[in-house]
Design a protein around this motif. Structure first.
Motif, PDB file in Angstrom:
ATOM      1  N   UNK A 110       0.838  -1.199   0.000  1.00  0.00           N
ATOM      2  CA  UNK A 110       0.000   0.000   0.000  1.00  0.00           C
ATOM      3  C   UNK A 110       0.873   1.250   0.000  1.00  0.00           C
ATOM      4  N   UNK A 111       0.523   2.179  -0.893  1.00  0.00           N
ATOM      5  CA  UNK A 111       1.265   3.434  -0.979  1.00  0.00           C
ATOM      6  C   UNK A 111       0.863   4.313   0.205  1.00  0.00           C
ATOM      7  N   UNK A 112       1.825   4.674   1.065  1.00  0.00           N
ATOM      8  CA  UNK A 112       1.493   5.478   2.248  1.00  0.00           C
ATOM      9  C   UNK A 112       1.283   6.944   1.899  1.00  0.00           C
ATOM     10  N   UNK A 113       1.004   7.734   2.920  1.00  0.00           N
ATOM     11  CA  UNK A 113       0.724   9.156   2.710  1.00  0.00           C
ATOM     12  C   UNK A 113       1.909   9.901   2.112  1.00  0.00           C
ATOM     13  N   UNK A 114       3.142   9.477   2.452  1.00  0.00           N
ATOM     14  CA  UNK A 114       4.312  10.165   1.895  1.00  0.00           C
ATOM     15  C   UNK A 114       4.655   9.695   0.485  1.00  0.00           C
ATOM     16  N   UNK A 115       3.853   8.763  -0.044  1.00  0.00           N
ATOM     17  CA  UNK A 115       3.978   8.270  -1.421  1.00  0.00           C
ATOM     18  C   UNK A 115       5.369   7.694  -1.706  1.00  0.00           C
ATOM     19  N   UNK A 116       5.891   6.914  -0.761  1.00  0.00           N
ATOM     20  CA  UNK A 116       7.151   6.200  -0.958  1.00  0.00           C
ATOM     21  C   UNK A 116       6.959   4.751  -0.522  1.00  0.00           C
ATOM     22  N   UNK A 117       7.378   3.835  -1.370  1.00  0.00           N
ATOM     23  CA  UNK A 117       7.274   2.410  -1.046  1.00  0.00           C
ATOM     24  C   UNK A 117       8.683   1.818  -0.961  1.00  0.00           C
ATOM     25  N   UNK A 118       8.824   0.779  -0.163  1.00  0.00           N
ATOM     26  CA  UNK A 118      10.128   0.117  -0.012  1.00  0.00           C
ATOM     27  C   UNK A 118      10.108  -1.205  -0.750  1.00  0.00           C
ATOM     28  N   UNK A 119      11.106  -1.384  -1.610  1.00  0.00           N
ATOM     29  CA  UNK A 119      11.279  -2.616  -2.361  1.00  0.00           C
ATOM     30  C   UNK A 119      12.643  -3.204  -1.994  1.00  0.00           C
ATOM     31  N   UNK A 120      12.709  -4.452  -1.495  1.00  0.00           N
ATOM     32  CA  UNK A 120      13.992  -5.052  -1.159  1.00  0.00           C
ATOM     33  C   UNK A 120      14.982  -4.990  -2.335  1.00  0.00           C
ATOM     34  N   UNK A 121      16.212  -4.668  -2.013  1.00  0.00           N
ATOM     35  CA  UNK A 121      17.315  -4.537  -2.966  1.00  0.00           C
ATOM     36  C   UNK A 121      17.216  -3.259  -3.807  1.00  0.00           C
ATOM     37  N   UNK A 122      16.034  -2.609  -3.820  1.00  0.00           N
ATOM     38  CA  UNK A 122      15.880  -1.381  -4.608  1.00  0.00           C
ATOM     39  C   UNK A 122      15.758  -0.153  -3.727  1.00  0.00           C
ATOM     40  N   UNK A 123      15.341  -0.340  -2.486  1.00  0.00           N
ATOM     41  CA  UNK A 123      15.226   0.772  -1.558  1.00  0.00           C
ATOM     42  C   UNK A 123      13.895   1.501  -1.669  1.00  0.00           C
ATOM     43  N   UNK A 124      13.883   2.743  -1.188  1.00  0.00           N
ATOM     44  CA  UNK A 124      12.677   3.561  -1.223  1.00  0.00           C
ATOM     45  C   UNK A 124      12.473   4.137  -2.612  1.00  0.00           C
ATOM     46  N   UNK A 125      11.250   4.023  -3.098  1.00  0.00           N
ATOM     47  CA  UNK A 125      10.921   4.525  -4.432  1.00  0.00           C
ATOM     48  C   UNK A 125       9.709   5.447  -4.311  1.00  0.00           C
ATOM     49  N   UNK A 126       9.848   6.633  -4.857  1.00  0.00           N
ATOM     50  CA  UNK A 126       8.751   7.604  -4.812  1.00  0.00           C
ATOM     51  C   UNK A 126       7.725   7.284  -5.905  1.00  0.00           C
ATOM     52  N   UNK A 127       6.460   7.292  -5.517  1.00  0.00           N
ATOM     53  CA  UNK A 127       5.389   7.035  -6.476  1.00  0.00           C
ATOM     54  C   UNK A 127       4.657   8.325  -6.869  1.00  0.00           C
ATOM     55  N   UNK A 128       5.071   9.446  -6.312  1.00  0.00           N
ATOM     56  CA  UNK A 128       4.377  10.700  -6.575  1.00  0.00           C
ATOM     57  C   UNK A 128       4.439  11.062  -8.056  1.00  0.00           C
ATOM     58  N   UNK A 129       3.296  11.230  -8.668  1.00  0.00           N
ATOM     59  CA  UNK A 129       3.222  11.601 -10.070  1.00  0.00           C
ATOM     60  C   UNK A 129       3.662  10.519 -11.021  1.00  0.00           C
ATOM     61  N   UNK A 130       3.729   9.270 -10.545  1.00  0.00           N
ATOM     62  CA  UNK A 130       4.214   8.156 -11.359  1.00  0.00           C
ATOM     63  C   UNK A 130       3.071   7.209 -11.724  1.00  0.00           C
ATOM     64  N   UNK A 131       3.299   6.459 -12.787  1.00  0.00           N
ATOM     65  CA  UNK A 131       2.354   5.434 -13.203  1.00  0.00           C
ATOM     66  C   UNK A 131       2.922   4.063 -12.863  1.00  0.00           C
ATOM     67  N   UNK A 132       2.123   3.038 -13.057  1.00  0.00           N
ATOM     68  CA  UNK A 132       2.592   1.672 -12.821  1.00  0.00           C
ATOM     69  C   UNK A 132       3.794   1.366 -13.710  1.00  0.00           C
ATOM     70  N   UNK A 133       3.743   1.798 -14.956  1.00  0.00           N
ATOM     71  CA  UNK A 133       4.855   1.547 -15.883  1.00  0.00           C
ATOM     72  C   UNK A 133       6.121   2.260 -15.414  1.00  0.00           C
ATOM     73  N   UNK A 134       5.994   3.480 -14.915  1.00  0.00           N
ATOM     74  CA  UNK A 134       7.154   4.221 -14.410  1.00  0.00           C
ATOM     75  C   UNK A 134       7.801   3.498 -13.233  1.00  0.00           C
ATOM     76  N   UNK A 135       6.980   2.990 -12.324  1.00  0.00           N
ATOM     77  CA  UNK A 135       7.506   2.304 -11.136  1.00  0.00           C
ATOM     78  C   UNK A 135       8.197   1.007 -11.534  1.00  0.00           C
ATOM     79  N   UNK A 136       7.633   0.304 -12.465  1.00  0.00           N
ATOM     80  CA  UNK A 136       8.251  -0.939 -12.932  1.00  0.00           C
ATOM     81  C   UNK A 136       9.625  -0.656 -13.532  1.00  0.00           C
TER      82      UNK A 136
END
Length: 358
Positions: A110-136
């Motif tokens: 779940x994307x939290x209020x600060x719009x940052x998710x944690x992915x193992x080996x990749x670290x914190x990734x900002x989802x602000x203004x991003x699409x699913x394709x951008x995050x991938x």
């Protein structure tokens, strides 16, 4: 003695005649015309169907068009969205060393209020203004130096934040997601299917950012400027306000009559009032009073001759509006008829007194 009682009876008859008031519930047709002329209001003859003007029915609270919002991009990720992430390492040969022995599956991220998710080996990734394709693409880019030919799958499991809510006089209310098929206010209302009897009496009320904006349902679809873009969190209510026409004067039943349906006509209103009073009404002097901000004195008056078949047809095709007033004038001969009727009663009283004396 007998003569004295006869005189007394005659006097009683005269007193009865003078004491009776020939009251009436409406002005004579001529009096109404004179009053309109005194106020410099032109009376229009109804010769064809009367179409309500938009200025006459426009509401002061029609402020929807004043809102400006860019069309919402349903592809953008927002706080509250839930993602499913899968990372797969694909070796070149069976003997290629691998960091992951099995696909890394991260369900329900779940994307939290600060719009940052944690992915193992990749670290914190900002989802602000991003699409699913951008995050991938971003996750795959960060894993290239850590995994051998990483393959990244990202899927939006659910959307909790890009919802709008609609309720009121609709068949299908509740929280609905903004997506490719529903991005504007008219699309939302259409999908909810309004359940109203008279579209002119229905209002669409939008609550956004602590402010309330409204527009009539008819204007929402007739004026494209009112079909604004939806914003997540919008709260929309469809409400139908009861509307009435007042009818007074020489009719069977005076009062306020509810307007049922957009085609409820002048004739419908007269019929609902049990028609014109048979002994008093002037069928040539029925008047419709309608507020109109563009008219002199803010009022328009239409005269309807219900003895004319053409005028009757025009009245049957002319819808009444909220706060309209219908006045059925009294015929000029009605007062004479009342006086003659009272005189007849008085003469009868006198005759009865004379018979008693005899």
């Amino acid at each position: 003695m007998r003569r004295n009682f006869t005189i007394i009876g005659a006097i009683a008859a005269v007193l009865l005649l003078q004491g009776c008031q020939t009251s009436r519930s409406s002005p004579f047709t001529g009096e109404f015309r004179d009053a309109a002329e005194e106020h410099q209001i032109f009376i229009e003859k109804l010769v064809g169907p009367l179409t309500p003007t938009r200025t006459a029915i426009a509401r002061k609270d029609e402020t929807i068009a004043s809102l400006s919002a860019q069309s919402f991009n349903a592809e953008l990720l927002l706080a509250g969205d839930v993602l499913d992430v899968t990372v797969i390492e694909t070796p070149a040969t069976p003997n290629t060393p691998m960091l992951l022995s099995a696909p890394l599956q991260l369900p329900m991220v779940e994307i939290p209020a600060n719009e940052q998710i944690f992915i193992p080996y990749a670290g914190l990734i900002s989802t602000s203004g991003q699409t699913v394709a951008n995050i991938r693409t971003e996750i795959a880019s960060r894993l290239r130096n850590k995994l051998y030919r990483p393959q990244v799958l990202v899927h939006r499991n659910s959307r909790r934040s890009a919802n709008v809510t609609i309720f009121g006089s609709v068949a299908q209310g509740g929280a609905l997601p903004i997506d490719g098929s529903m991005t504007t206010l008219a699309e939302l209302v259409g999908q909810a299917r309004p359940q109203v009897r008279n579209i002119e009496n229905a209002r669409v009320i939008l609550q956004r950012g602590g402010a309330v904006h409204t527009v009539s349902l008819s204007q929402l679809y007739e004026d494209s400027r009112n079909d604004i873009a939806l914003v997540p969190g919008d709260l929309v209510t469809v409400r139908e306000d009861a509307s009435f026409v007042s009818i007074m004067g020489a009719v069977g039943l005076q009062g306020r009559i509810e307007i049922i349906g957009a085609d409820f006509s002048i004739i419908d209103a007269v019929v609902s009032a049990r028609g014109l009073a048979a002994n008093f009404a002037d069928p040539e002097g029925v008047f419709l009073l309608r507020r109109d901000p563009d008219a002199p004195k803010g009022l328009r008056i239409f005269e309807i001759d219900l003895s004319d078949p053409v005028a009757i047809l025009a009245a049957a095709q002319s819808p009444v509006m909220n706060d309209d007033v219908l006045v059925a004038g009294t015929a000029s001969f009605a007062r004479t008829r009342q006086i003659l009727s009272l005189a007849s009663q008085s003469i009868g009283v006198s005759a009865n007194i004379s018979r008693i004396v005899e």
